[in-house]
Design an enzyme around this catalytic site. Structure first.
Site: not given
Length: 121
Positions: A18, A22, A41, A77
């Site tokens: 993960y 990212h 964000y 995604w």
């Protein structure tokens, strides 16, 4: 501008991947997020997989989600990222997150406490 904070749980055995995903989000996904109102964000990940996200949006979380749902890149995604999370009950990660209630915002409270003495400082 509405501020949105949300929570998800990354599976422990997927945390490293993960993080890797990212570190280099697809450029077309980054543009889509920005263009559909996901501003300022950020994602924060605890060692046990607790994920906290935050973004600001000009309209609402529902409008930001709807904007992303209308993009092709988001479908790709979400399909790739869905298996990273626990307890989504068949929902895509961007629809299955738990929105947290905002109970304090410094600037909002400061606006109500400004006095003439504060302005002169």
């Amino acid at each position: 501008m509405p501020r949105v904070c949300f929570q998800l749980q990354v599976k422990r055995d997927r945390i490293a991947e993960y993080r890797t995903r990212h570190a280099a989000v697809w450029p077309d996904m980054l543009r889509a997020l920005h263009d559909t109102g996901w501003h300022n964000y950020s994602l924060f990940l605890r060692e046990d997989g607790l994920l906290i996200g935050y973004f600001e949006t000009p309209d609402s979380v529902a409008a930001a989600q709807a904007g992303m749902a209308a993009t092709d890149v988001n479908a790709r995604w979400q399909a790739e990222m869905g298996d990273f999370f626990e307890e989504l009950d068949g929902q895509a990660p961007d629809e299955g997150f738990l929105v947290l209630e905002e109970v304090f915002h410094l600037e909002d409270q400061l606006i109500g406490t400004t006095t003439d003495d504060d302005v002169q400082k």
